[in-house]
Design a protein around this motif. Structure first.
Motif, short mmCIF file in Angstrom:
data_model
loop_
_atom_site.label_atom_id
_atom_site.label_comp_id
_atom_site.label_asym_id
_atom_site.label_seq_id
_atom_site.Cartn_x
_atom_site.Cartn_y
_atom_site.Cartn_z
N GLY A 53 0.82 -1.20 0.00
CA GLY A 53 0.00 0.00 0.00
C GLY A 53 0.85 1.25 0.00
O GLY A 53 2.00 1.23 0.43
N SER A 54 0.27 2.33 -0.53
CA SER A 54 0.98 3.61 -0.53
C SER A 54 -0.04 4.74 -0.62
O SER A 54 -1.19 4.52 -0.99
N GLU A 55 0.42 5.94 -0.27
CA GLU A 55 -0.44 7.11 -0.34
C GLU A 55 0.31 8.27 -0.97
O GLU A 55 1.50 8.44 -0.76
N HIS A 56 -0.42 9.06 -1.74
CA HIS A 56 0.09 10.28 -2.36
C HIS A 56 -0.82 11.42 -1.90
O HIS A 56 -2.02 11.39 -2.16
N ILE A 57 -0.26 12.40 -1.25
CA ILE A 57 -1.04 13.52 -0.72
C ILE A 57 -0.75 14.76 -1.56
O ILE A 57 0.41 15.06 -1.86
N THR A 66 -5.92 12.73 -1.15
CA THR A 66 -5.00 11.60 -1.04
C THR A 66 -5.39 10.56 -2.07
O THR A 66 -6.58 10.26 -2.24
N ARG A 68 -4.78 6.67 -2.55
CA ARG A 68 -4.28 5.52 -1.80
C ARG A 68 -4.35 4.28 -2.69
O ARG A 68 -5.41 3.92 -3.19
N THR A 70 -3.84 0.21 -2.79
CA THR A 70 -3.81 -0.96 -1.93
C THR A 70 -3.78 -2.21 -2.80
O THR A 70 -4.68 -2.42 -3.62
N CYS A 81 -7.62 1.59 -5.91
CA CYS A 81 -7.18 2.98 -5.82
C CYS A 81 -8.34 3.80 -5.26
O CYS A 81 -9.44 3.80 -5.82
N ASP A 82 -8.08 4.48 -4.16
CA ASP A 82 -9.09 5.34 -3.54
C ASP A 82 -8.70 6.79 -3.72
O ASP A 82 -7.54 7.16 -3.53
N VAL A 89 -13.29 8.91 1.71
CA VAL A 89 -13.20 8.29 0.38
C VAL A 89 -14.36 8.81 -0.47
O VAL A 89 -15.52 8.64 -0.12
N SER A 92 -13.59 5.21 -5.64
CA SER A 92 -12.72 4.05 -5.54
C SER A 92 -12.81 3.24 -6.83
O SER A 92 -13.89 3.10 -7.40
#
Length: 131
Positions: A53-57, A66, A68, A70, A81-82, A89, A92
């Motif tokens: 998982g990763s997040e981009h803000i 964000t 996200r 997963t 992808c959320d 959210v 998605s």
């Protein structure tokens, strides 16, 4: 949307969101770990991530967003992808790298063919060098 066998073979994924008059594209590659988020064609976040998982803000119109990613399935490389706005959210999407069993069979045949061709060319080159 049906993806090309090349996109599936290279484990690329692209998620497109339309929100508040903006186009948000989140893309990545499951093999290299490269991830990129673009808003209206402009890069707002880029990372190399090898994780589930990763997040981009990023900020858009003075609001915090964000993206996200997963990974939910390993064998078929399923990715969710959320799109998150202010912690909630709002959209998605879900994608499988290999979309069907038919595509899996095509990929196995292609990879077998590439391996066979590579082996043949390597043997041919070795014979030429050895005389």
């Amino acid at each position: 949307m049906k993806r090309s066998i090349f996109e599936q073979l290279t484990f690329r994924f692209n998620f497109n969101f339309e929100h508040a008059g903006h186009t948000i594209i989140a893309s990545g590659n499951s093999i290299t770990g490269n991830e990129l988020v673009r808003v209206d064609g402009k890069s707002v976040s880029e990372k190399r991530v090898i994780a589930k998982g990763s997040e981009h803000i990023f900020t858009l119109n003075d609001e915090q967003y964000t993206i996200r990613f997963t990974v939910t399935g390993s064998f078929f490389c399923e990715v969710t992808c959320d799109l998150i706005k202010n912690g909630e959210v709002i959209a998605s999407q879900h994608m499988r790298s290999i979309e069907s069993k038919g595509d899996l069979v095509k990929m196995v045949i292609i990879l077998f063919g590439v391996g066979l061709l590579t082996g043949f060319l390597a043997a041919k080159a070795a014979l030429m060098v050895m005389g």
